[in-house]
Design an enzyme around this catalytic site. Structure first.
Site, mmCIF file in Angstrom:
data_model
loop_
_atom_site.group_PDB
_atom_site.id
_atom_site.type_symbol
_atom_site.label_atom_id
_atom_site.label_comp_id
_atom_site.label_asym_id
_atom_site.label_seq_id
_atom_site.Cartn_x
_atom_site.Cartn_y
_atom_site.Cartn_z
ATOM 1 N N ARG A 120 2.649 13.062 -1.080
ATOM 2 C CA ARG A 120 3.000 13.409 0.310
ATOM 3 C C ARG A 120 3.901 14.649 0.364
ATOM 4 O O ARG A 120 3.862 15.402 1.338
ATOM 5 C CB ARG A 120 3.697 12.246 0.997
ATOM 6 N N LYS A 180 -5.341 -5.728 6.047
ATOM 7 C CA LYS A 180 -4.952 -5.416 7.432
ATOM 8 C C LYS A 180 -6.183 -5.520 8.322
ATOM 9 O O LYS A 180 -7.272 -5.114 7.908
ATOM 10 C CB LYS A 180 -4.417 -3.976 7.494
ATOM 11 N N GLY A 200 -2.803 3.383 2.292
ATOM 12 C CA GLY A 200 -1.788 3.437 1.241
ATOM 13 C C GLY A 200 -2.216 2.714 -0.027
ATOM 14 O O GLY A 200 -2.131 3.264 -1.133
ATOM 15 N N GLY A 214 -1.765 3.920 8.140
ATOM 16 C CA GLY A 214 -1.844 3.465 9.532
ATOM 17 C C GLY A 214 -2.356 4.552 10.460
ATOM 18 O O GLY A 214 -3.160 4.298 11.359
HETATM 19 P P1 ADP Z 1 -4.874 -0.037 2.699
HETATM 20 O O1 ADP Z 1 -3.380 0.115 2.484
HETATM 21 O O2 ADP Z 1 -5.659 0.614 1.622
HETATM 22 O O3 ADP Z 1 -5.307 0.337 4.081
HETATM 23 P P2 ADP Z 1 -4.515 -2.817 3.312
HETATM 24 O O4 ADP Z 1 -3.075 -2.562 3.517
HETATM 25 O O5 ADP Z 1 -5.337 -3.236 4.480
HETATM 26 O O6 ADP Z 1 -5.217 -1.590 2.581
HETATM 27 O O7 ADP Z 1 -4.707 -3.961 2.249
HETATM 28 C C1 ADP Z 1 -4.272 -3.819 0.924
HETATM 29 C C2 ADP Z 1 -3.982 -5.152 0.321
HETATM 30 O O8 ADP Z 1 -5.138 -5.956 0.409
HETATM 31 C C3 ADP Z 1 -3.621 -5.088 -1.130
HETATM 32 O O9 ADP Z 1 -2.296 -5.512 -1.301
HETATM 33 C C4 ADP Z 1 -4.609 -6.042 -1.800
HETATM 34 O O10 ADP Z 1 -4.020 -6.864 -2.775
HETATM 35 C C5 ADP Z 1 -5.062 -6.885 -0.647
HETATM 36 N N1 ADP Z 1 -6.369 -7.535 -0.856
HETATM 37 C C6 ADP Z 1 -7.539 -6.953 -1.139
HETATM 38 N N2 ADP Z 1 -8.495 -7.880 -1.293
HETATM 39 C C7 ADP Z 1 -7.920 -9.073 -1.104
HETATM 40 C C8 ADP Z 1 -8.376 -10.423 -1.127
HETATM 41 N N3 ADP Z 1 -9.642 -10.708 -1.400
HETATM 42 N N4 ADP Z 1 -7.486 -11.398 -0.886
HETATM 43 C C9 ADP Z 1 -6.196 -11.099 -0.623
HETATM 44 N N5 ADP Z 1 -5.702 -9.860 -0.581
HETATM 45 C C10 ADP Z 1 -6.556 -8.865 -0.817
HETATM 46 C C1 3PG Z 2 3.402 5.221 6.290
HETATM 47 O O1 3PG Z 2 3.821 5.157 5.130
HETATM 48 O O2 3PG Z 2 2.343 4.653 6.658
HETATM 49 C C2 3PG Z 2 4.106 6.090 7.254
HETATM 50 O O3 3PG Z 2 5.138 6.797 6.629
HETATM 51 C C3 3PG Z 2 4.630 5.302 8.439
HETATM 52 O O4 3PG Z 2 5.574 4.355 8.031
HETATM 53 P P1 3PG Z 2 5.904 3.120 8.969
HETATM 54 O O5 3PG Z 2 4.688 2.224 8.909
HETATM 55 O O6 3PG Z 2 7.138 2.484 8.407
HETATM 56 O O7 3PG Z 2 6.088 3.627 10.367
HETATM 57 MG MG MG Z 3 -1.720 -1.081 3.007
#
Ligand code: ADP
Ligand code: 3PG
Ligand code: MG
Length: 401
Positions: A36, A197, A358, A381
């Site tokens: 970043r 998510k 992330g 996000g």
């Molecule tokens: P990103 O940050 O890439 O958008 P998310 O935050 O939505 O992805 O989800 C990431 C999380 O999803 C990781 O911590 C991973 O361990 C979890 N995950 C992926 N597949 C599964 C699953 N089948 N069961 C539980 N958690 C999962």
């Molecule tokens: C992120 O890491 O997704 C951004 O820096 C935003 O952070 P936040 O979800 O704490 O607002």
């Molecule tokens: Mg995530």
């Protein structure tokens, strides 16, 4: 992009307040991933080359309005100093007499870094008084914090009311890439979604545009359950259930093509610890189950070997791919194979590829495939909300060209 960017302004001799997203992962006070910081360099260097001085602002973590020394931006300032090849003076706050004095004395080429804006609760509240104080430090506002553009905070959006403003080059690039995906992707266009998510909003928005929808990771189980299958102890998102059923029926005719796991890797619910860090419990069983035969007492943690082939083939057939969220619990080496298979499929293809989120970006970086993507989004996000079709407040606040 229809918004004004740094290309449209003359920063010569100006003090420029640059909001960046330097919310980098830290471990024991060390920066684990500086991408970043690197991503903001084109904007910072461009402004400096054209005779500006810089007041750099960011948040780090979620200190919730309190001063938390472990969330100081000081290590980030030191890393920036190395990357940018000039001195970066770290200030002890983002407002107040000392900061005003430092900002007042800036000469072209000088760079100062404000302390974590989230040490003030007013930042996240989008407080006008704080925004005005921040604006008072500078002559021009540049927003290059794409990762925080979905937040309507004092330094990400509100400040634009009080200064001439423009987008940075990173924001411009991210918006251009994501807009292209939503409006005019090369075809066939495949979207792969995983992670935990809720991403149903992205699915709904992409439905009309994609040729193939690939659903893995924790997303998949809500869909398998919506098909009437047993998902055992796997993650399930109640809030997405009805919409998942809707997507199943809309895709019945095969347009877009919907791909769900046909087999999954399962373990016992006690087999994974999620807090404080994601860890496998030694000795817990690991099995492969067909998607219609998930044992009631097990949970799905990765896509299975047949699914990896199926997803890889679909990606191989695409000319454009967007991917968000890992295919399994990729923090655990045993459950990383699905994510690896999809990453490798992207690496082997010459399709235009965009990855965001992330966790999936961290996983793909660790697996060594990140450079194979055409574009790696710096916002998790933020990229999701953009793909949902939402307007991001940090971008909306900027004036049109
Ligand atoms: P990103 O940050 O890439 O958008 P998310 O935050 O939505 O992805 O989800 C990431 C999380 O999803 C990781 O911590 C991973 O361990 C979890 N995950 C992926 N597949 C599964 C699953 N089948 N069961 C539980 N958690 C999962
Ligand atoms: C992120 O890491 O997704 C951004 O820096 C935003 O952070 P936040 O979800 O704490 O607002
Ligand atoms: Mg995530």
């Amino acid at each position: 992009m229809k918004k004004k960017t740094v290309r449209d302004v003359d920063p010569k001799g100006k003090r420029v307040f640059v909001r960046v997203d330097f919310n980098v992962p830290l471990q024991d006070g060390k920066i684990v991933d500086d991408s970043r910081i690197k991503a903001a360099l084109p904007t910072l260097n461009d402004l400096l080359d054209r005779g500006a001085s810089l007041i750099i602002a960011s948040h780090l973590g979620r200190p919730k309005g309190k001063v938390k020394p472990e969330l100081s931006l000081a290590p980030v300032a030191r890393r920036l100093e190395e990357l940018i090849g000039r001195s970066v003076k770290m200030l002890s706050d983002c407002i107040g007499p000392d900061v005003e004095k430092a900002a007042g004395g800036l000469k072209p080429g000088d760079v100062v870094m404000l302390e974590n804006v989230r040490f003030h609760a007013e930042e996240e509240k989008g407080d006008e008084a704080l925004a005005k104080q921040l604006a008072g430090l500078a002559d021009l506002y540049v927003n290059d914090a794409f990762g925080a553009a979905h937040r309507a905070h004092a330094s990400t959006a509100v400040i634009a009311q009080f200064l001439p403003s423009a987008a940075g080059l990173l924001v411009e690039k991210e918006v251009q890439v994501l807009t292209q995906l939503l409006e005019d992707p090369e075809r066939p266009f495949a979207a792969a979604l995983g992670g935990v998510k809720a991403k149903i909003g992205v699915l709904e928005n992409l439905m009309a545009q994609v040729d193939t929808l690939i659903i893995g990771g924790g997303q998949a189980y809500t869909f398998l359950k919506a098909k009437g299958l047993e998902i055992g102890q796997s993650v399930f998102d109640e809030g997405s259930f009805e919409l998942a059923k809707g997507i199943l029926s809309k895709t019945e005719g095969g347009r877009p093509q919907l791909l769900l796991p046909v087999d999954v890797v399962v373990t016992t619910p006690e087999g994974v610890e999620f807090e404080p860090t994601v860890k496998r419990v030694e000795g817990a069983p690991i099995e492969v189950a067909a998607s219609d035969a998930i044992p009631a007492d097990m949970m799905g943690v990765d896509i299975g070997p047949e699914t990896r082939k199926l997803f890889a083939e679909a990606i191989g057939n695409a000319r454009c791919v967007v991917w968000n969220g890992p295919m399994g619990i990729a923090e655990i080496p045993e459950f990383t194979e699905g994510t690896r298979a999809v990453a490798r499929a992207v690496a082997d293809s010459d399709a235009y590829s965009v990855i965001g989120g992330g966790d999936v970006v961290a996983a793909v970086e660790q697996l060594g495939f990140a450079e194979k993507f055409s574009h790696v989004c710096t916002g998790g996000g933020a990229s999701l909300e953009f793909l949902e079709g939402k307007e991001l407040p940090g971008i909306a606040a900027l004036p049109d060209r």
